[in-house]
Design an enzyme around this catalytic site. Structure first.
Site, short mmCIF file in Angstrom:
data_model
loop_
_atom_site.label_atom_id
_atom_site.label_comp_id
_atom_site.label_asym_id
_atom_site.label_seq_id
_atom_site.Cartn_x
_atom_site.Cartn_y
_atom_site.Cartn_z
N SER A 265 5.95 -7.18 -0.52
CA SER A 265 5.63 -6.18 0.50
C SER A 265 4.20 -5.70 0.36
CB SER A 265 6.57 -4.98 0.37
OG SER A 265 6.21 -4.25 -0.79
N LYS A 266 3.78 -4.98 1.39
CA LYS A 266 2.43 -4.42 1.41
C LYS A 266 2.27 -3.47 0.21
CE LYS A 266 -0.43 -2.17 4.66
NZ LYS A 266 -0.38 -1.19 5.70
N ARG A 267 3.36 -2.76 -0.06
CA ARG A 267 3.30 -1.80 -1.17
C ARG A 267 3.03 -2.49 -2.52
NH1 ARG A 267 7.71 1.63 -2.46
NH2 ARG A 267 8.50 1.52 -0.34
N GLU A 270 -0.58 -3.23 -2.70
CA GLU A 270 -1.37 -2.02 -2.98
C GLU A 270 -1.22 -1.60 -4.43
OE1 GLU A 270 0.04 0.60 0.09
OE2 GLU A 270 -1.18 -0.47 1.58
#
Ligand code: GLU
Length: 512
Positions: A265-267, A270
């Site tokens: 995921s994007k998380r 990050e």
């Protein structure tokens, strides 16, 4: 003669191209090249509400940067275009009409309020996933429930409608996926998807099938998230009478979080500070920039090699493959079923390997570009030497200068930890003796001489060189670790070395 392989990458221009999409494009490219076929790029932009300006160009540029440009695309039309679905709008209607006539599709006039009410009713009745399907359609406003003359009247009056596929109540849909084997789905788990929207635009499902057919696509290679749509696609091929030319399917395994627990995921990106896009992407709404692999310093050949191994392997221990070698080695049979962990350290490892393989003049170009940004100029020969020495410790091209500053600028301070532990009177003594030997040298310093003079200096002082080596490094570079020191000495040259020794003896003193 066997049929020409035609594969396609069919992204929707709804934002930056995700790295998973790049992998899909790559596998399509590899398969096309391996089989002497064609790799198509089709822009699936039927959902105008999700269109994002710049996304198309981004896709084009990213594929170009990676060296996997398509043979046919909106920018390089083949004979079966257009390659942008919004430009094919007029094509789809006839196929929707064909399905209507054959009784495989129907008009639906339900308003969004009515659809909401249906969902609420079903939710209240504890239906887990409320759907417009073979059961619920009997209670809705469509051409299956309304009298024919009313349907005609509504259509004549220009009332908004959609066209839905009529999924049979009890049927087994089977398809053979080249990665997953036989996939079987019962039709009662499928819903009556919209094929044509009220704005006259087809949905993904209809446009995708029609285009794959008209563009003579032979293999559909795409992410696993599309597997649930595949049974509907198989039914559409049947209903349109195209079963015999139906493409083969290969659904690629999911990309998983670095720890393997769940979808990437994007998380995650990050949290771990790694990119999810091939190149920088500036969100046109927020103006925010999401960093890309290219801009973080990944080389295209490294990213390609890394992505190729996310779900595929050659079946032996080889890991380094150029794009051409991948084309040679690639087979769909060696694509794995299970999800594959996204390990950014592996991507870095690949980058290091490819960086080290680059010729010194190419590496020097990175270095001089970075130096120029700071208004510094050094001779090409020196830049090449620095790059050659620093590449062993670099992950990204920018590291050559980041880690190699000491090659141009003498240290002004010294790593305190190393100084506390390693700097002592013995080191100072050896360095002083070394400086004298360098002074006396009447030729250019090379690595070999640098080493023998240092060995002599230590010997004359009666001190083991090994014991003071780290201190010597500290004195010249300011830190306790780095590339081959004698190479460094050669590049710095005699004068600079003597200067640095003088400064360190003064600054570090002769503690100990
Ligand atoms: N437009 C779809 C996407 O955005 C294409 C899926 C497919 O390859 O069928 O990924």
């Amino acid at each position: 003669m066997s049929q020409e392989v035609r594969v396609r990458f069919a992204p929707s221009p709804t934002g930056a191209l995700h790295i998973g999409g790049v992998r899909t494009a790559l596998y399509n490219y590899l398969y096309a090249k391996k089989t002497g076929g064609k790799f198509l790029l089709r822009i699936e932009d039927t959902d105008q509400t999700r269109f994002v300006p710049g996304a198309e160009e981004y896709i084009k540029d990213a594929l170009e940067w990676l060296g996997i440009s398509p043979d046919e695309s909106p920018w390089k039309e083949g004979t079966l275009g257009p390659y942008r679905q919004s430009e094919r709008k007029s094509i789809y209607k006839q196929y929707a009409m064909d399905l209507l006539e054959k009784g495989h599709a129907y008009y639906a006039f339900d308003t969004s309020e009515e659809l909401d009410a249906m969902r609420q009713r079903l939710t209240a009745a504890r239906v887990v996933s409320p759907q417009y399907n073979s059961i619920t359609r009997t209670q809705m406003k469509n051409s299956l429930t309304l009298p024919a003359d009313e349907v005609k009247a509504r259509l004549d009056a220009g009332e908004p409608y959609v066209i839905r596929v009529k999924i049979p109540r009890k049927e087994e849909v089977r398809l053979q996926d080249k990665v997953r084997g036989w996939v079987m789905v019962h039709s009662n788990t499928l819903d009556d998807k919209v094929l044509m929207k009220s704005d006259g635009m087809p949905t993904y499902h209809l446009a995708n099938i029609v285009d794959d057919h008209l563009m003579k696509v032979t293999h559909v290679i795409r992410g696993e998230e599309w597997l649930p749509s595949a049974p509907l696609h198989v039914l559409l091929y049947q209903y349109l009478g195209w079963e015999d030319s139906m493409p083969e399917f290969a659904h690629l395994p999911l990309l998983l979080k670095p720890d393997g627990n769940g979808k990437l995921s994007k998380r995650d990106a990050e949290k771990h500070g790694f990119p999810l896009f091939p190149m920088n992407w500036k969100d046109p709404d927020s103006g925010q920039i999401a960093e890309g692999f290219r801009d973080q310093g990944y080389l295209p050949e490294a990213l390609i090699n890394f992505l190729a191994f996310l779900g595929w392997n050659p079946g032996d221990h080889r890991e380094l493959f150029t794009l051409d070698e991948l084309v040679d080695a690639f087979t769909i049979e060696r694509i794995g079923k299970s999800g594959t962990k996204f390990d950014i350290n592996k991507a870095k490892w690949y980058n290091e390997q490819y960086l080290r393989k680059k010729p010194d003049d190419e590496l020097a170009a990175y270095l001089t570009a970075d130096l120029e940004k700071e208004g510094i100029q050094i001779p090409q020969e020196k830049a090449e030497k620095i790059a050659a020495v620093m590449k062993e410790r670099a992950t990204f091209p920018a590291d050559l200068w980041k880690e190699g500053r000491f090659m141009v600028f003498a240290p002004e301070q010294f790593d305190k930890n190393v100084a506390d532990k390693k700097w002592n009177a013995d080191a100072a003594k050896v360095l002083a003796a070394y400086a004298e030997k360098l002074e006396a040298l009447d030729k250019m310093l090379d690595a070999e001489t640098a080493k023998s003079l240092l060995t002599d200096a230590a010997e004359e002082c009666g001190i083991k060189l090994g014991k003071v080596m780290q201190a010597v490094r500290l004195a010249i570079t300011g830190v306790g670790a780095g590339p081959d020191l004698m190479q460094v000495f050669e590049i710095l040259g005699k004068e600079e070395l003597i200067k640095r020794i003088g400064f360190s003896l003064k600054t570090l003193g002769i503690a100990g």
